[in-house]
Write a protein that holds these residues in place. Structure first.
Motif, short mmCIF file in Angstrom:
data_model
loop_
_atom_site.label_atom_id
_atom_site.label_comp_id
_atom_site.label_asym_id
_atom_site.label_seq_id
_atom_site.Cartn_x
_atom_site.Cartn_y
_atom_site.Cartn_z
N TRP A 29 19.47 75.53 35.12
CA TRP A 29 18.80 76.07 34.00
C TRP A 29 19.64 76.23 32.89
O TRP A 29 19.26 75.64 31.73
N TYR A 30 20.71 77.05 33.00
CA TYR A 30 21.62 77.23 32.00
C TYR A 30 22.38 76.04 31.25
O TYR A 30 22.46 75.76 29.98
N ARG A 31 22.59 75.09 32.14
CA ARG A 31 23.17 73.87 31.74
C ARG A 31 22.41 72.93 30.87
O ARG A 31 22.79 72.18 30.00
N ASN A 32 21.19 73.15 31.24
CA ASN A 32 20.03 72.22 30.42
C ASN A 32 19.71 72.78 29.33
O ASN A 32 18.79 72.19 28.29
N LEU A 33 20.14 74.02 29.04
CA LEU A 33 19.64 74.83 27.50
C LEU A 33 20.34 73.77 26.43
O LEU A 33 21.44 73.69 26.58
N LYS A 34 19.88 73.68 25.31
CA LYS A 34 20.45 73.07 24.20
C LYS A 34 21.29 74.33 23.75
O LYS A 34 20.84 75.55 23.37
N LYS A 35 22.50 73.97 23.32
CA LYS A 35 23.51 75.04 22.83
C LYS A 35 24.01 74.26 21.77
O LYS A 35 24.27 73.13 21.36
N PRO A 36 24.62 75.16 20.57
CA PRO A 36 25.12 74.72 19.32
C PRO A 36 26.62 74.18 19.59
O PRO A 36 27.11 74.57 20.77
N SER A 37 27.05 73.11 18.75
CA SER A 37 28.35 72.68 19.03
C SER A 37 29.45 73.48 19.06
O SER A 37 30.62 73.38 19.54
N TRP A 38 29.38 74.59 18.28
CA TRP A 38 30.32 75.63 18.28
C TRP A 38 30.11 76.94 19.10
O TRP A 38 31.12 77.58 19.24
N GLN A 39 29.75 76.64 20.29
CA GLN A 39 29.71 77.73 21.40
C GLN A 39 31.05 77.49 21.82
O GLN A 39 31.30 76.41 22.47
N PRO A 40 31.66 78.40 22.22
CA PRO A 40 32.87 78.52 23.15
C PRO A 40 32.51 77.84 24.71
O PRO A 40 31.56 78.05 25.08
N PRO A 41 33.64 77.21 25.11
CA PRO A 41 33.49 76.60 26.62
C PRO A 41 33.06 77.84 27.49
O PRO A 41 33.54 79.26 27.31
N ASP A 42 32.31 77.57 28.61
CA ASP A 42 32.09 78.58 29.55
C ASP A 42 33.16 79.61 30.17
O ASP A 42 33.01 80.62 30.12
N TRP A 43 34.12 78.86 30.36
CA TRP A 43 35.58 79.56 30.96
C TRP A 43 35.86 80.51 29.95
O TRP A 43 36.64 81.65 30.55
N LEU A 44 35.72 80.41 28.76
CA LEU A 44 36.22 81.33 27.82
C LEU A 44 35.85 83.09 27.92
O LEU A 44 36.28 83.92 27.66
N PHE A 45 34.32 83.02 28.38
CA PHE A 45 33.54 84.16 28.21
C PHE A 45 34.23 85.02 29.19
O PHE A 45 34.42 86.43 28.68
N GLY A 46 34.57 84.85 30.46
CA GLY A 46 35.19 85.73 31.43
C GLY A 46 36.46 86.31 30.85
O GLY A 46 36.57 87.54 30.60
N PRO A 47 37.53 85.58 30.37
CA PRO A 47 38.94 86.20 29.96
C PRO A 47 38.42 87.20 28.60
O PRO A 47 39.00 88.16 28.36
N ALA A 48 37.43 86.66 27.62
CA ALA A 48 37.16 87.32 26.52
C ALA A 48 36.49 88.72 26.93
O ALA A 48 37.10 89.76 26.31
N TRP A 49 35.74 88.76 27.84
CA TRP A 49 35.17 90.11 28.35
C TRP A 49 36.02 90.92 28.92
O TRP A 49 36.00 92.04 28.73
N THR A 50 36.80 90.27 29.62
CA THR A 50 37.84 91.24 30.32
C THR A 50 38.81 91.93 29.47
O THR A 50 38.93 93.10 29.45
N LEU A 51 39.19 91.02 28.29
CA LEU A 51 40.08 91.77 27.28
C LEU A 51 38.99 92.79 26.44
O LEU A 51 39.62 93.88 26.29
N ILE A 52 38.14 92.42 25.99
CA ILE A 52 37.32 93.29 25.51
C ILE A 52 37.06 94.73 26.13
O ILE A 52 37.19 95.82 25.62
#
Length: 162
Positions: A29-52
């Motif tokens: 479901w998520y992979r089939n969503l249209k996303k903007p070209s400027w969206q960070p790669p999925d792997w970046l969200f975990g480390p970003a949230w960990t730091l934040i």
């Protein structure tokens, strides 16, 4: 053993990070969503949230230690409790219920709770407030990303009941 306020701050961050990860399903479901070209790669969200969330937990410790009275400490607890609720609510709305539109509406409450944290802890610790600025910036970015996903994919419907 660490002081209770240090344990509470660590637990706050661990629960939010763990729940966010557990409630985030990167499936078809998520992979089939249209996303903007400027969206960070999925792997970046975990480390970003960990730091934040780690920075926000540190901010909680500093704010607690800077609060000079029990009523000031209760303000810090209230700000972090409200943020916990709004932060926790986003992932199930977006991923479990598959309602990015509802998550977008909720993200404004999340954003408000983060701004309230940043402003609310300032009287107790300028460093605590500064440590929360990346949280404000990331939620601002994530809200715009959420808005763009809604715009590219909406309208959404609730999944059919079994």
């Amino acid at each position: 053993m660490p002081e209770p306020h240090i344990l509470a701050a660590i637990l706050w961050a661990l629960i939010l990070a763990g729940a966010g990860g557990a409630l985030t399903s990167i499936g078809p479901w998520y992979r089939n969503l249209k996303k903007p070209s400027w969206q960070p790669p999925d792997w970046l969200f975990g480390p970003a949230w960990t730091l934040i969330l780690s920075s926000a937990a540190w901010a909680a410790i500093l704010a607690w230690e800077g609060a000079s009275s029990r009523s000031d400490q209760m303000i810090v607890i209230g700000l972090y409790a409200a943020n916990f609720v709004f932060h926790f609510a986003w992932s199930p709305l977006f991923f479990a219920l598959k309602r990015p539109d509802w998550a977008l509406k909720e993200s404004f409450f999340l954003w408000g709770s983060v701004v309230a944290l940043c402003v609310g802890v300032l009287p107790y610790s300028a460093l605590a407030s500064a440590l929360l600025v990346p949280y404000v910036l990331w939620v601002t970015f994530a809200t715009y990303l959420n808005y763009t996903i809604v715009k590219l994919n909406g309208p959404f419907q609730s999944p059919a009941s079994p």
